[in-house]
Every structure is written in structure tokens, then in C-alpha cells.
Scaffold this active site. Structure first.
Site, PDB file in Angstrom:
ATOM      1  N   ARG A  23      -4.223  -0.979   5.043  1.00  0.00           N
ATOM      2  CA  ARG A  23      -3.801  -0.461   3.737  1.00  0.00           C
ATOM      3  C   ARG A  23      -3.775   1.064   3.709  1.00  0.00           C
ATOM      4  NH1 ARG A  23      -7.968  -2.734  -0.064  1.00  0.00           N
ATOM      5  NH2 ARG A  23      -9.158  -2.428   1.842  1.00  0.00           N
ATOM      6  N   ASN A  41      -4.802  -6.221  -0.421  1.00  0.00           N
ATOM      7  CA  ASN A  41      -5.139  -7.409   0.349  1.00  0.00           C
ATOM      8  C   ASN A  41      -4.883  -8.651  -0.492  1.00  0.00           C
ATOM      9  OD1 ASN A  41      -6.021  -6.081   2.651  1.00  0.00           O
ATOM     10  ND2 ASN A  41      -8.142  -6.014   2.017  1.00  0.00           N
TER      11      ASN A  41
END
Length: 94
Positions: A23, A41
């Protein structure tokens, strides 16, 4: 003519993509390419990405998502073209 000057997509990145800095690397890459949106996520271990920017930037970002950062393993990326949501930055969610 006929090319959109602005584009947006949703991508589900499948593979070893959680716990490997995916990320934060994606956010860095998005900022470098001037892509706005967010990454987070998913509960099942995938990473979800909403991105928007110029067609060229989105294309480069999508290419990067197919590779991912150093310790990730991207098995596949499912992409869907969506309407831009008007993000003003790129953020990292959980």
C-alpha cells in the site's frame, strides 16, 4: 480524437500483497505519477485500489500494480473502468 483526457479505474490486486509494504509503495508511485485515489487491504488478503488521473498516468500506475514492490508477488490484477470520484490526493486505508 475521442480520447478521454481523464480516466479512473478500480483494481483488485491478488497475490502476496499484504504485509510487504504494497500500500505504501503504491501510494508513493501514485504520487510520483500524479494519480489520485486510495489503496486499502481487503479482508480476503487482496489489495484494492481506486485510482484516477490522466490516461497515461493511469496506464503507468496499472503497469506498476501488476509488478508491485520488491517483496510482493502479484498473481493477477482485476481491473474495472469506473467514473472518477474526484479524489484530491492519494490515501492509504486499512
Amino acid at each position: 480524437m475521442g480520447k478521454m483526457s481523464y480516466t479512473a479505474f478500480y483494481a483488485r490486486v491478488i497475490g502476496r500483497v499484504q504485509g510487504v509494504g504494497f500500500r505504501y509503495s503504491a501510494a508513493r508511485e501514485a504520487e510520483r505519477l500524479k494519480v489520485k485515489g486510495r489503496v486499502s487491504n481487503a479482508a480476503n488478503g487482496d489489495v484494492e485500489v481506486w485510482a484516477e488521473g490522466s490516461p497515461g498516468s493511469c496506464e503507468l500506475f496499472l503497469k506498476w500494480l501488476n509488478k508491485g514492490p520488491q517483496f510482493s508477488r502479484v498473481d493477477s490484477v482485476e481491473v474495472e473502468i469506473i467514473e472518477p470520484k474526484g479524489y484530491d490526493s492519494f490515501s492509504v486505508g486499512y
